[in-house]
Design an enzyme around this catalytic site. Sequence first.
Site, PDB file in Angstrom:
ATOM      1  N   GLU A 186       0.827  -1.222   0.000  1.00  0.00           N
ATOM      2  CA  GLU A 186       0.000   0.000   0.000  1.00  0.00           C
ATOM      3  C   GLU A 186       0.858   1.268   0.000  1.00  0.00           C
ATOM      4  OE1 GLU A 186      -2.952  -0.272   3.119  1.00  0.00           O
ATOM      5  OE2 GLU A 186      -3.724  -2.179   2.355  1.00  0.00           O
ATOM      6  N   GLU A 278      -5.264  -7.777  -1.221  1.00  0.00           N
ATOM      7  CA  GLU A 278      -6.180  -7.643  -0.083  1.00  0.00           C
ATOM      8  C   GLU A 278      -7.510  -7.120  -0.602  1.00  0.00           C
ATOM      9  OE1 GLU A 278      -4.933  -5.238   3.263  1.00  0.00           O
ATOM     10  OE2 GLU A 278      -2.843  -5.863   3.032  1.00  0.00           O
TER      11      GLU A 278
END
Length: 329
Positions: A186, A278
């Site tokens: 991320e 995810e």
Amino acid sequence: MITADAKATQEAKELLEYLKNTAGQQIITGQHTQTIPCEEIAYIRQTTGKEPKLRGFELLGYSPNINYADASPECLTEVEENKGTAETALQWARANRPDKVNDTGTENSTDYTTGGILTFSFHWFSPLGGRDKSFYTEHTDFDAAKILQEGTPERAAFYHDMDAIAGILQQFQQEHIPILWRPFHESYGTWFWWGAKGAKVARDLYRLMFDYYTGEKNLHNLLWVWNSDIEEAYPGDEYVDVVSMDVYLPEYQSTDYADAYEKLVAATSRDKVAALAEVGYLPDVDLLQKSRIPWAYYMTWSKEFCIGEKYNSVENLNKMYDSEYAVTL
């Protein structure tokens, strides 16, 4: 398909080839866990009678610089529950080894249509300073940009921590177990210290780790998973095996995540395996089977994202695991 690491182990090469061949034909089911009991897997097994083929483990408790003296009860619990999970991962990988087949008459190859696949996440507590969950930018003043400067304390601490984690990963290499390795995840956001100074800094940290692990540490059982859709921050094809995104929709919708796929491959490469590293909400497996968006795998995040029906209904979970398009264990 050529691995980013020119010296990748045979098992890693064969796993990458399996992922490539699966994408667009089926989707590999995946689930993140954080604790030794892996409660998420038990819930899926109890609900569907099956298990995900890809199991994710977390290394946050192995961060060398955890400030126990200035940590919240929540942080201390999370760290304590995570300790020992590397050994749990090793035991699981041993118990779920894919079969070896001899289809060439010369050497055995790995049949990844059998057995399980392993991945690690690493919520890395800042290598210097910090308090509480110091992988979050708000809990540390650690400056990731200074890692890129020779001779800084930040750089020394970064390499110290990399050595510690390399020791864990080497145990898997010794047993010929490949790992989908997703560091600096991320990095399109600033909420983790590795992304706090911008995505390009995170890209450079990723390259440093790649060069150090494949060069100095002789770690060749890793498939390198890049987790960002910022074009100018892409490390380059020579550093990446899998491009991936984390997608958390504000509310449930039936989707194959086609928009996320197009954005990801436009910013990275259309020649790499693509994955949903995810998600909060499961992709709609019926839509995927129709659209054939080539996600090789998806992974639902842990805890309440898997257990119970706050995010994913029992109906949708069963639909995924019952589908002929889904690869389960």
